[in-house]
Structures are given as C-alpha cells and as structure tokens.
Design an enzyme around this catalytic site. Structure first.
Site, PDB file in Angstrom:
ATOM      1  N   PRO A   4       0.746  -1.239   0.000  1.00  0.00           N
ATOM      2  CA  PRO A   4       0.000   0.000   0.000  1.00  0.00           C
ATOM      3  C   PRO A   4       0.788   1.308   0.000  1.00  0.00           C
ATOM      4  O   PRO A   4       0.329   2.281  -0.539  1.00  0.00           O
ATOM      5  CB  PRO A   4      -0.838  -0.106   1.266  1.00  0.00           C
ATOM      6  CG  PRO A   4      -0.039  -0.966   2.168  1.00  0.00           C
ATOM      7  CD  PRO A   4       0.715  -1.904   1.280  1.00  0.00           C
ATOM      8  N   HIS A   5       1.973   1.361   0.599  1.00  0.00           N
ATOM      9  CA  HIS A   5       2.555   2.680   0.806  1.00  0.00           C
ATOM     10  C   HIS A   5       4.086   2.677   0.856  1.00  0.00           C
ATOM     11  O   HIS A   5       4.690   1.985   1.647  1.00  0.00           O
ATOM     12  CB  HIS A   5       2.027   3.299   2.093  1.00  0.00           C
ATOM     13  CG  HIS A   5       1.687   2.290   3.149  1.00  0.00           C
ATOM     14  ND1 HIS A   5       0.413   2.091   3.584  1.00  0.00           N
ATOM     15  CD2 HIS A   5       2.434   1.391   3.819  1.00  0.00           C
ATOM     16  CE1 HIS A   5       0.409   1.125   4.503  1.00  0.00           C
ATOM     17  NE2 HIS A   5       1.612   0.698   4.654  1.00  0.00           N
ATOM     18  N   TYR A   6       4.668   3.463  -0.016  1.00  0.00           N
ATOM     19  CA  TYR A   6       6.105   3.736  -0.017  1.00  0.00           C
ATOM     20  C   TYR A   6       6.977   2.490  -0.003  1.00  0.00           C
ATOM     21  O   TYR A   6       7.915   2.373   0.782  1.00  0.00           O
ATOM     22  CB  TYR A   6       6.479   4.658   1.148  1.00  0.00           C
ATOM     23  CG  TYR A   6       5.730   5.956   1.102  1.00  0.00           C
ATOM     24  CD1 TYR A   6       5.995   6.899   0.119  1.00  0.00           C
ATOM     25  CD2 TYR A   6       4.735   6.223   2.035  1.00  0.00           C
ATOM     26  CE1 TYR A   6       5.284   8.086   0.057  1.00  0.00           C
ATOM     27  CE2 TYR A   6       4.017   7.413   1.985  1.00  0.00           C
ATOM     28  CZ  TYR A   6       4.306   8.331   0.999  1.00  0.00           C
ATOM     29  OH  TYR A   6       3.603   9.501   0.940  1.00  0.00           O
ATOM     30  N   ASN A   7       6.651   1.550  -0.864  1.00  0.00           N
ATOM     31  CA  ASN A   7       7.440   0.325  -0.974  1.00  0.00           C
ATOM     32  C   ASN A   7       8.156   0.303  -2.308  1.00  0.00           C
ATOM     33  O   ASN A   7       7.731   0.950  -3.254  1.00  0.00           O
ATOM     34  CB  ASN A   7       6.544  -0.927  -0.897  1.00  0.00           C
ATOM     35  CG  ASN A   7       5.757  -0.996   0.377  1.00  0.00           C
ATOM     36  OD1 ASN A   7       4.581  -0.692   0.396  1.00  0.00           O
ATOM     37  ND2 ASN A   7       6.404  -1.374   1.452  1.00  0.00           N
TER      38      ASN A   7
END
Length: 106
Positions: A4-7
């Site tokens: 979902p986020h900043y990977n």
C-alpha cells in the site's frame, strides 16, 4: 498481495494476501553486480539472473522498513519483524525476529 505505501518491489513474487508494511523494500540487484543465488540451508541455487528480488509466500507479513535482500525466500504464513534485513530462506509458519532469530509461529 498488499503493497500500500512507499514500498519498492523489484523483480519479486508476492503471494496471495502477502503484505509489505510501509517502507519495506525488496532489493533486486546485488551491489557487486554478480548473479543472484538462492540459499536454502547449505544448498545454493543458481538463478542465472542479474536481477531477482524476493519470493514472499501467501499470507506472509513483512514489517515496516524491512529490507529483503536479493534472493530472499519467505515461506507461507510467516512474519518478519519491522526494521529487519532479511537474507536467505525463512521457513513457512515462522517469525523472523530483529536479532535474526527464527522461531516457529504458533
């Protein structure tokens, strides 16, 4: 799969409902540029690939800001603690703690 986020997920395979916490990275290129090898116990499997990230099994959870080094394999239904640097093979139904200890998941 949940990313979902900043990977960063480079050249990797994520299983069904596998989840990477915020900031988790699957590194896909070795710093020395050599081919990626998978390590399973004492066995070494040649991939023949210059870029190969990680394989994360079904239902596994990777904690926030963890790094999965090239050629990492995490078995089904496992947990990786946040801020971990992971290398090699983590068996299914396991927990990888921050000190590198692997325990059975109950």
């Amino acid at each position: 799969m949940q990313v979902p986020h900043y990977n960063y997920v480079g050249d990797s395979i994520l299983g069904y409902k596998a989840h990477l916490g915020a900031g988790a990275i699957t590194s896909n290129l070795k710093s020395d540029g050599t081919l990626v090898k998978l390590k399973y116990g004492t066995d070494i499997i040649e991939t023949g690939l210059r870029k190969f990230g990680a394989i994360v099994g079904d239902l596994s959870e990777v904690g926030c800001n963890s790094v999965l080094n090239p050629g990492t394999v995490i078995g089904k239904d496992s947990i990786v603690y946040p801020l971990s640097s992971v290398r090699g093979y983590i068996p299914g139904k396991s927990i990888l703690k921050n000190n590198g200890e692997i325990v059975e998941r109950k």
